[in-house]
Design a protein around this motif. Sequence first.
Motif, PDB file in Angstrom:
ATOM      1  N   UNK A 290       0.821  -1.212   0.000  1.00  0.00           N
ATOM      2  CA  UNK A 290       0.000   0.000   0.000  1.00  0.00           C
ATOM      3  C   UNK A 290       0.857   1.265   0.000  1.00  0.00           C
ATOM      4  N   UNK A 291       1.925   1.270   0.781  1.00  0.00           N
ATOM      5  CA  UNK A 291       2.779   2.451   0.871  1.00  0.00           C
ATOM      6  C   UNK A 291       3.439   2.761  -0.471  1.00  0.00           C
ATOM      7  N   UNK A 292       3.939   1.731  -1.136  1.00  0.00           N
ATOM      8  CA  UNK A 292       4.596   1.922  -2.425  1.00  0.00           C
ATOM      9  C   UNK A 292       3.659   2.590  -3.426  1.00  0.00           C
TER      10      UNK A 292
ATOM     11  N   UNK B 168       1.105   7.262  -6.234  1.00  0.00           N
ATOM     12  CA  UNK B 168      -0.064   8.045  -6.596  1.00  0.00           C
ATOM     13  C   UNK B 168       0.099   9.503  -6.228  1.00  0.00           C
ATOM     14  N   UNK B 169       0.655   9.753  -5.047  1.00  0.00           N
ATOM     15  CA  UNK B 169       0.865  11.138  -4.619  1.00  0.00           C
ATOM     16  C   UNK B 169       1.771  11.886  -5.591  1.00  0.00           C
ATOM     17  N   UNK B 170       2.907  11.273  -5.940  1.00  0.00           N
ATOM     18  CA  UNK B 170       3.857  11.962  -6.804  1.00  0.00           C
ATOM     19  C   UNK B 170       3.404  11.997  -8.261  1.00  0.00           C
ATOM     20  N   UNK B 171       2.598  11.029  -8.659  1.00  0.00           N
ATOM     21  CA  UNK B 171       1.993  11.113  -9.993  1.00  0.00           C
ATOM     22  C   UNK B 171       1.096  12.345 -10.076  1.00  0.00           C
ATOM     23  N   UNK B 172       0.337  12.575  -9.007  1.00  0.00           N
ATOM     24  CA  UNK B 172      -0.519  13.758  -8.962  1.00  0.00           C
ATOM     25  C   UNK B 172       0.297  15.046  -9.067  1.00  0.00           C
TER      26      UNK B 172
ATOM     27  N   UNK C  89      -4.715   2.048  -3.330  1.00  0.00           N
ATOM     28  CA  UNK C  89      -3.718   2.905  -2.685  1.00  0.00           C
ATOM     29  C   UNK C  89      -3.181   3.953  -3.651  1.00  0.00           C
ATOM     30  N   UNK C  90      -3.034   3.573  -4.914  1.00  0.00           N
ATOM     31  CA  UNK C  90      -2.588   4.551  -5.910  1.00  0.00           C
ATOM     32  C   UNK C  90      -3.607   5.678  -6.035  1.00  0.00           C
ATOM     33  N   UNK C  91      -4.872   5.315  -6.144  1.00  0.00           N
ATOM     34  CA  UNK C  91      -5.939   6.328  -6.197  1.00  0.00           C
ATOM     35  C   UNK C  91      -5.983   7.112  -4.892  1.00  0.00           C
ATOM     36  N   UNK C  92      -5.811   6.395  -3.760  1.00  0.00           N
ATOM     37  CA  UNK C  92      -5.806   7.049  -2.460  1.00  0.00           C
ATOM     38  C   UNK C  92      -4.684   8.055  -2.328  1.00  0.00           C
ATOM     39  N   UNK C  93      -3.519   7.747  -2.906  1.00  0.00           N
ATOM     40  CA  UNK C  93      -2.407   8.682  -2.875  1.00  0.00           C
ATOM     41  C   UNK C  93      -2.729   9.963  -3.639  1.00  0.00           C
ATOM     42  N   UNK C  94      -3.418   9.821  -4.760  1.00  0.00           N
ATOM     43  CA  UNK C  94      -3.830  11.002  -5.537  1.00  0.00           C
ATOM     44  C   UNK C  94      -4.821  11.835  -4.731  1.00  0.00           C
ATOM     45  N   UNK C  95      -5.806  11.167  -4.121  1.00  0.00           N
ATOM     46  CA  UNK C  95      -6.800  11.877  -3.309  1.00  0.00           C
ATOM     47  C   UNK C  95      -6.136  12.556  -2.115  1.00  0.00           C
ATOM     48  N   UNK C  96      -5.156  11.885  -1.516  1.00  0.00           N
ATOM     49  CA  UNK C  96      -4.438  12.471  -0.385  1.00  0.00           C
ATOM     50  C   UNK C  96      -3.698  13.734  -0.796  1.00  0.00           C
ATOM     51  N   UNK C  97      -3.161  13.749  -1.997  1.00  0.00           N
ATOM     52  CA  UNK C  97      -2.494  14.957  -2.497  1.00  0.00           C
ATOM     53  C   UNK C  97      -3.474  16.127  -2.604  1.00  0.00           C
TER      54      UNK C  97
ATOM     55  N   UNK D 221       6.548  11.271   2.578  1.00  0.00           N
ATOM     56  CA  UNK D 221       7.033  11.359   1.198  1.00  0.00           C
ATOM     57  C   UNK D 221       6.769  12.737   0.599  1.00  0.00           C
ATOM     58  N   UNK D 222       5.845  13.481   1.205  1.00  0.00           N
ATOM     59  CA  UNK D 222       5.483  14.803   0.693  1.00  0.00           C
ATOM     60  C   UNK D 222       6.373  15.914   1.227  1.00  0.00           C
ATOM     61  N   UNK D 223       7.286  15.609   2.160  1.00  0.00           N
ATOM     62  CA  UNK D 223       8.090  16.662   2.782  1.00  0.00           C
ATOM     63  C   UNK D 223       8.971  17.456   1.801  1.00  0.00           C
TER      64      UNK D 223
END
Length: 300
Positions: free
Chosen positions: A124-126, A131-135, A192-200, A238-240
Amino acid sequence: MQLKRHLPKMHPIIFITVFVLIGLWLQWALNTPNIDQLFFSHSGFLLLGICGAIFANATGAGGGVIFIPAFSALGFTPTEAISTSFLIQCFGMTAGSMTWCHYYFKQHHQDDSWQGFPVMVACCALFSISGFWTSQFASLSAPVSLHVSFSVFSIVLGAIIIINSRKKTTQHSLTSFKNSALRDCMFLSGLSFVGGIITAWLSVGVGEIIVIYLMLRGYCTKLAIATGVVVSAMTVWSATPITLSADSVANVEVLLFAGPGALLGGLIAKRIALFFSVIKLKIFFALWIMLTGLVMIIVA
C-alpha cells in the motif's frame, strides 16, 4: 506496585524518537521570535493537534479529517490548509505508526489474523506514494473545490462503513490470507494509488480507503487501522520535499504548537482504539467523517 503494573510501557526506540523530536521542537521554539506572544495566541492549536492525532491513529483516518475543516473555518487557503495538515501529520501519524508497529511485534507477530500486515503495508505504501507523486508531476487537480471534494468523500465513505457494520463478516485466518493474498494485494495496490492522488488533494484519503477495504474483506479491524495509520505516515513523509520546500505555504506558527500535540495524541491513540469494541470503532469512525463532511458543506 499495582500502579506501576498499569503504567504504559514505551519501547526504547519510541522513547528515543520522542525524546529527539521534543529536543528539536524546543530548539525550534527557543529560536522563534516572539514565542511568548505566540504561546498566548496559538496554544489552542496544541489541543487541535492532540484531538486530530487521537482520532487519526485510533481509526486509521488521516488527521486531515480534523485539520482541514478547522483550517477552512479559520480562513486558510486550500494549499495552506493541506500543507499545514501534512506537516502536522508527520508528527502524529509517525507516533501512531510506531505504537501500532510495536503492538504488532509484541502482541500479534505470531497471530494468524495479522500475518498479512507487513506485506499489505509495503504494498500500500509503495503505490500510495506513487499516486501522490503522480498527482504532483502530472499536475492533477481535484475535479471540484476542496470543500465539496472533502465533503463528498467523507459522506460516501462513512455511509459505506455504517452499511458494512450491520453485516457479519468472517475474520481472515492465515490460510485465507494466503489464498486471497494476490487478489487483495492487487486491489490494495490500485486503491492505494488512487488514495495517494486523493491524499495529495485533500491531505486525507489513502488511510480511509485501506481501512474500509480491509473491513469489507473481513480482516481484523485493528489490523486494518494499523495498516491505514502506517501507510498514511509513509505517504505524508514522502510529501516533505514539497511541504518543507522554500516555496511551501504551510503555517509554521500553527505547526509549532499543533505538531507536539499531534505527537502526544499519536502516542496514546492506540490505547483508545483497543479500549473500544470493533463495532463501536466502526460506527464512531463512520459517524465522525460523515459529520465533518456535512459541516464542510454547510460552511462552504
